[in-house]
Design a protein around this motif. Structure first.
Motif, PDB file in Angstrom:
ATOM      1  N   GLU A 163     -21.025  50.230  36.477  1.00  0.00           N
ATOM      2  CA  GLU A 163     -21.648  51.264  35.659  1.00  0.00           C
ATOM      3  C   GLU A 163     -22.487  52.161  36.548  1.00  0.00           C
ATOM      4  O   GLU A 163     -22.882  51.775  37.652  1.00  0.00           O
ATOM      5  CB  GLU A 163     -22.542  50.633  34.580  1.00  0.00           C
ATOM      6  CG  GLU A 163     -21.783  49.913  33.474  1.00  0.00           C
ATOM      7  CD  GLU A 163     -21.316  50.857  32.380  1.00  0.00           C
ATOM      8  OE1 GLU A 163     -21.340  52.087  32.610  1.00  0.00           O
ATOM      9  OE2 GLU A 163     -20.935  50.371  31.304  1.00  0.00           O
ATOM     10  N   LEU A 164     -22.806  53.351  36.052  1.00  0.00           N
ATOM     11  CA  LEU A 164     -23.645  54.307  36.777  1.00  0.00           C
ATOM     12  C   LEU A 164     -24.973  54.451  36.053  1.00  0.00           C
ATOM     13  O   LEU A 164     -25.049  54.335  34.833  1.00  0.00           O
ATOM     14  CB  LEU A 164     -22.962  55.677  36.846  1.00  0.00           C
ATOM     15  CG  LEU A 164     -21.530  55.723  37.361  1.00  0.00           C
ATOM     16  CD1 LEU A 164     -20.992  57.148  37.266  1.00  0.00           C
ATOM     17  CD2 LEU A 164     -21.453  55.230  38.801  1.00  0.00           C
ATOM     18  N   LEU A 165     -26.023  54.718  36.837  1.00  0.00           N
ATOM     19  CA  LEU A 165     -27.325  55.028  36.240  1.00  0.00           C
ATOM     20  C   LEU A 165     -27.528  56.527  36.107  1.00  0.00           C
ATOM     21  O   LEU A 165     -28.180  57.000  35.177  1.00  0.00           O
ATOM     22  CB  LEU A 165     -28.452  54.415  37.069  1.00  0.00           C
ATOM     23  CG  LEU A 165     -28.788  52.948  36.830  1.00  0.00           C
ATOM     24  CD1 LEU A 165     -29.929  52.507  37.725  1.00  0.00           C
ATOM     25  CD2 LEU A 165     -29.142  52.682  35.364  1.00  0.00           C
ATOM     26  N   THR A 166     -26.992  57.295  37.053  1.00  0.00           N
ATOM     27  CA  THR A 166     -27.125  58.761  37.024  1.00  0.00           C
ATOM     28  C   THR A 166     -25.775  59.389  37.358  1.00  0.00           C
ATOM     29  O   THR A 166     -24.908  58.761  37.970  1.00  0.00           O
ATOM     30  CB  THR A 166     -28.171  59.249  38.044  1.00  0.00           C
ATOM     31  OG1 THR A 166     -27.782  58.829  39.365  1.00  0.00           O
ATOM     32  CG2 THR A 166     -29.550  58.675  37.741  1.00  0.00           C
ATOM     33  N   THR A 167     -25.605  60.639  36.973  1.00  0.00           N
ATOM     34  CA  THR A 167     -24.321  61.310  37.165  1.00  0.00           C
ATOM     35  C   THR A 167     -24.006  61.556  38.637  1.00  0.00           C
ATOM     36  O   THR A 167     -22.840  61.662  39.001  1.00  0.00           O
ATOM     37  CB  THR A 167     -24.310  62.652  36.415  1.00  0.00           C
ATOM     38  OG1 THR A 167     -25.435  63.447  36.857  1.00  0.00           O
ATOM     39  CG2 THR A 167     -24.409  62.438  34.917  1.00  0.00           C
ATOM     40  N   ASP A 168     -25.033  61.670  39.491  1.00  0.00           N
ATOM     41  CA  ASP A 168     -24.757  61.948  40.899  1.00  0.00           C
ATOM     42  C   ASP A 168     -24.318  60.704  41.669  1.00  0.00           C
ATOM     43  O   ASP A 168     -24.132  60.763  42.885  1.00  0.00           O
ATOM     44  CB  ASP A 168     -25.989  62.578  41.570  1.00  0.00           C
ATOM     45  CG  ASP A 168     -27.165  61.623  41.652  1.00  0.00           C
ATOM     46  OD1 ASP A 168     -27.146  60.597  40.948  1.00  0.00           O
ATOM     47  OD2 ASP A 168     -28.105  61.917  42.413  1.00  0.00           O
TER      48      ASP A 168
END
Length: 280
Positions: free
Chosen positions: A24-29
């Protein structure tokens, strides 16, 4: 998965860290290439809801790729108790070899320890709350000669001595006050005593003063200006200071040949050579 981890977090009150491939990602970057899927809300809500802290990283930004899409899927996160227990802990993204994931290495301490005698002098705002501070500054300032800048430099060594001998170590002062209060309150359980009751009130006032000084110390160190004056959240300020120091710490530098330099003396030499060339 997030419901299960929330259950785990609520089942204890201990320092804990969890690390690995969260997918999973925490931020889009944290993703490059491909279609950006908004899958991070559950993960982000779990991290925020359980007051978890991302330990950050050094090394390559992305820990997984399939030659077309790159993403940071592997990380280490901990709760606030764990971060305070291991303030120097850091994460390194290691080179990828056979897997499509980079291994991550968690180190509990930094290889570089700053010597106390090398630390620069810092004026502590909490000193101004001491009842003897104004008189002390007036006496030392009156003995100094020269310009205001010369007098200010003259204050440094006397302030260091005053801090040790008069102001005292906050942690030791807190422990001493609590020990005295504990003894007094035990005696008062046996019967009333006017002298001990007044002494108890005086010690509680002194203890609250120490708490205010401690809060001011960590507020100053954390460099957060947006909270209102008077807020006392020492754990918060302490934690932000730990995180800022960890983020600002230089563990290695890359030289002109593109090689990472990691030994303390080599880093020092590289930095000196860079600025000597820059200002020549």
């Amino acid at each position: 998965m997030w419901d299960y981890l929330s259950f785990v977090a609520a089942s204890h009150n201990m320092p804990w860290l969890i690390a690995g491939d969260f997918n999973e990602l925490l931020t889009t970057d944290e993703k490059f290439g491909g279609v950006l899927e908004c899958k991070s809300e559950g993960f982000r809500n779990w991290v925020d809801g359980n007051e978890m802290i991302d330990l950050g990283y050094s090394g390559p930004k992305f820990t997984w790729n399939n030659k077309r899409v790159y993403a940071r899927l592997d990380r280490a996160i901990c709760n606030m108790q764990w971060r305070r227990l291991f303030p120097e802990a850091n994460v390194q993204h290691l080179p990828r070899t056979t897997s499509d994931h980079n291994p991550i290495k968690i180190k509990l301490s930094s290889r570089f320890v700053v010597s106390l005698h090398l630390r620069p002098f810092r004026f502590e705002a909490m000193w101004m709350q001491h009842e003897q501070f104004n008189e002390f500054i007036s006496n030392v300032w009156g003995q100094a000669v020269g310009s205001a800048l010369d007098k200010t430099y003259y204050l440094v060594q006397p302030l260091k001595g005053w801090n040790v001998n008069v102001f005292g170590h906050l942690k030791k002062r807190k422990a001493c006050l609590l020990a005295r209060l504990n003894g007094i309150q035990k005696d008062l359980c046996r019967g009333s005593n006017t002298f001990l009751s007044k002494l108890e009130i005086s010690l509680i006032e002194e203890y609250n003063c120490v708490l205010e000084q401690e809060a001011m110390l960590w507020k100053q160190k954390s460099r957060l200006q947006w909270l209102q004056e008077g807020d006392r959240n020492t754990k918060f300020f302490h934690l932000t200071t730990i995180i800022r120091r960890r983020r600002n710490k230089i563990e290695r530098l890359k030289n002109n040949e593109g090689v990472w330099v990691e030994e303390a003396q080599d880093i020092k030499g590289l930095a000196m050579a860079y600025f000597e060339q820059l200002f020549s």
